[in-house]
Design a protein around this motif. Structure first.
Motif, mmCIF file in Angstrom:
data_model
loop_
_atom_site.group_PDB
_atom_site.id
_atom_site.type_symbol
_atom_site.label_atom_id
_atom_site.label_comp_id
_atom_site.label_asym_id
_atom_site.label_seq_id
_atom_site.Cartn_x
_atom_site.Cartn_y
_atom_site.Cartn_z
ATOM 1 N N ILE B 7 0.840 -1.202 0.000
ATOM 2 C CA ILE B 7 0.000 0.000 0.000
ATOM 3 C C ILE B 7 0.880 1.259 0.000
ATOM 4 N N CYS B 36 -5.270 -5.914 -1.987
ATOM 5 C CA CYS B 36 -4.346 -4.849 -2.392
ATOM 6 C C CYS B 36 -4.542 -4.495 -3.865
ATOM 7 N N GLU B 39 -7.402 -2.202 -4.091
ATOM 8 C CA GLU B 39 -6.989 -0.878 -3.596
ATOM 9 C C GLU B 39 -6.154 -0.147 -4.650
ATOM 10 N N GLN B 42 -8.319 0.977 -7.542
ATOM 11 C CA GLN B 42 -9.141 2.124 -7.146
ATOM 12 C C GLN B 42 -8.318 3.414 -7.128
#
Lengths: 185, 291
Positions: B7, B36, B39, B42
């Motif tokens: 991240i 992940c 994420e 996105q």
């Protein structure tokens, strides 16, 4: 071959003020974008663009052989904005309603895209000032983390972490605004 | 690679300019970790959306015209300074020769701010006791205009006291002129506009003018002498009469490069709009002219 920004500004520094027009043509839109993304206010952004160029002229002797033109210009732009902020504190509300206007906003433009853009611009304006500036420099002014770091006086690695955090926060604000919009419908 | 490391590396990969790290580890992790990966996708999507916020196209023509006018003004100032230097030398010689004449009174009560030779001339005919003249804060708008368009505007204030309806308009104009005799016209001008409630319609306005003069640093006794100068009064009335002959009949009246602004502007943006328009016209005329 086109002269570089550094060559043009060095010429201006040495008294060839005619070259200033070329620098203006090259950078005025980019500076306008910077101010507009930060404020959502076209009129004050235009004033600031003029202020920056006048300051560049006034302080042209501070442009030295080892200066990077873009870094030098943005340093002046930041100072001009801070000075204006001090002068017109009441005008610089972070919750200012954006006045988006663009030729792209014509009837041919997809309404949904336009709504999403307005929402994102609103979210950007709700972001705290320092984070907003970081995102504007990184995303819209296409600056590298190292350049931003040099401008703000912080390490590039710290810029990266802060950009990441700023995006998380911006996304949260955008989601919350989208939620408000859905509830209002 | 752990999820938190992945991240934290996402920001490296948001934009190609920023891709500075080795991506293989991250890619490998994303292949394996759907959370992940989601994420990451996105974030990329959001980053792209962010880049599509439109900004008004800004041609900068008005700003550039103002900037170029300021540059021109700088070079004019240099030329003017050379001329002034020549005059100073000449005056020095004249003094030495004892041939300096006693200067007579100026024929025109010109009170100018900004630069002579500026491409835009803004003239105001004003009456200090006229409510719109003081209520709109024109002097503050002029401050802003001169600040916004340095070297571009020459602003001139001319008296037009409406003596038949404003009993203290002429004495107020005299107060400004009397202060002007001692180099404080603009200070008194500002003071009169900002403290109209102290002297307007006040039978003892004369005393207030002396107070105002003292507040701006003038010697009250010397100021009083100038305040009662019949010569100054005569000149104000002559100027007013001349203005009336040229079609001025109301206050405030603003002329922009000789054209009357009708209706009179009431906000800074009104002035700003007119000046922008004029700057645009000047630029077009210049581009049409002989090369």
């Amino acid at each position: 071959m086109e002269p570089t920004d550094w060559e043009l500004m060095s010429a201006v520094r040495n008294g060839d003020l005619e070259k200033f027009g070329s620098l203006f043509d090259r950078h005025q839109q980019s500076l306008f974008n910077y101010f507009y993304r930060l404020s959502g206010d076209a009129a004050s952004s235009e004033d600031l663009v003029q202020d920056v160029f006048l300051r560049m002229l006034k302080y042209r002797r501070s442009f030295r052989h080892d200066s990077q033109f873009r870094a030098w210009m943005y340093q002046i732009a930041r100072t001009a904005r801070i000075d204006r902020f001090k002068r017109h504190r009441e005008e610089q509300s972070s919750t200012q309603v954006p006045t988006l206007r663009s030729p792209q906003d014509g009837p041919d433009r997809c309404l949904e895209d336009a709504e999403q853009n307005v929402l994102l611009q609103k979210a950007l304006l709700r972001l705290p000032e320092d984070k907003r500036e970081l995102l504007v420099l990184a995303r819209f002014q296409q600056m590298k983390y190292s350049e931003i770091g040099a401008l703000l006086g912080i390490e590039a690695s710290i810029v990266k972490v802060r950009v990441h955090r700023a995006i998380v926060e911006l996304r949260d604000i955008a989601l919350s605004l989208a939620g408000e919009r859905t509830h209002a419908m | 690679m752990r999820c938190e490391d992945a991240i934290s590396r996402i920001a490296d990969n948001l934009d190609e300019d920023h891709g500075q790290s080795d991506e293989s580890e991250l890619r490998e992790h994303l292949m394996q970790c759907s959370s992940c990966r989601y994420e990451f996708e996105q974030f990329q999507k959001f980053w792209l959306e962010l880049g599509s916020i439109p900004v008004p196209v800004h041609d900068g023509l008005v700003t550039k015209a103002a900037l170029m006018a300021a540059l021109k003004w700088r070079s004019n100032v240099r030329a003017a300074l050379k001329a002034v230097a020549a005059i100073v030398i000449f005056a020095g010689i004249a003094v030495a020769a004892g041939i300096l004449l006693k200067p007579g009174p100026a024929k025109v009560l010109a009170h100018v701010r900004g630069e002579s030779g500026a491409p835009i001339e803004l003239v105001e005919y004003g009456d200090y006791e006229c409510p719109p003249c003081y209520a709109h804060g024109y002097h503050l708008m002029i401050d802003r205009l001169l600040e916004k368009y340095p070297g571009v505007i020459r602003y001139e204030f001319r008296h037009f006291p409406l003596t038949s309806i404003h009993p203290n308009a002429l004495p107020a104009a005299l107060a400004a002129e009397a202060a002007g005799v001692h180099g404080k016209f603009w200070e008194m001008h500002r003071s009169l506009l900002e403290s109209h409630d102290r002297w307007s319609r006040n039978p003892k306005a004369g005393d207030v003018f002396v107070d105002l003069a003292t507040e701006i640093g003038l010697d009250p006794a010397i100021f009083k002498k100038s305040l009662h100068s019949s010569e100054l009064e005569q000149r104000i009335l002559e100027e007013t009469s001349k203005a009336r002959d040229s079609g001025i009949n109301a206050t405030p009246t603003f002329l922009l490069n000789g054209r009357k602004l009708n209706p009179a502007p009431i906000t800074f943006d009104d002035f700003d709009g007119q000046i922008r328009e004029l700057l645009g016209t000047l630029k077009i005329e210049k581009s049409k002219g002989p090369k």
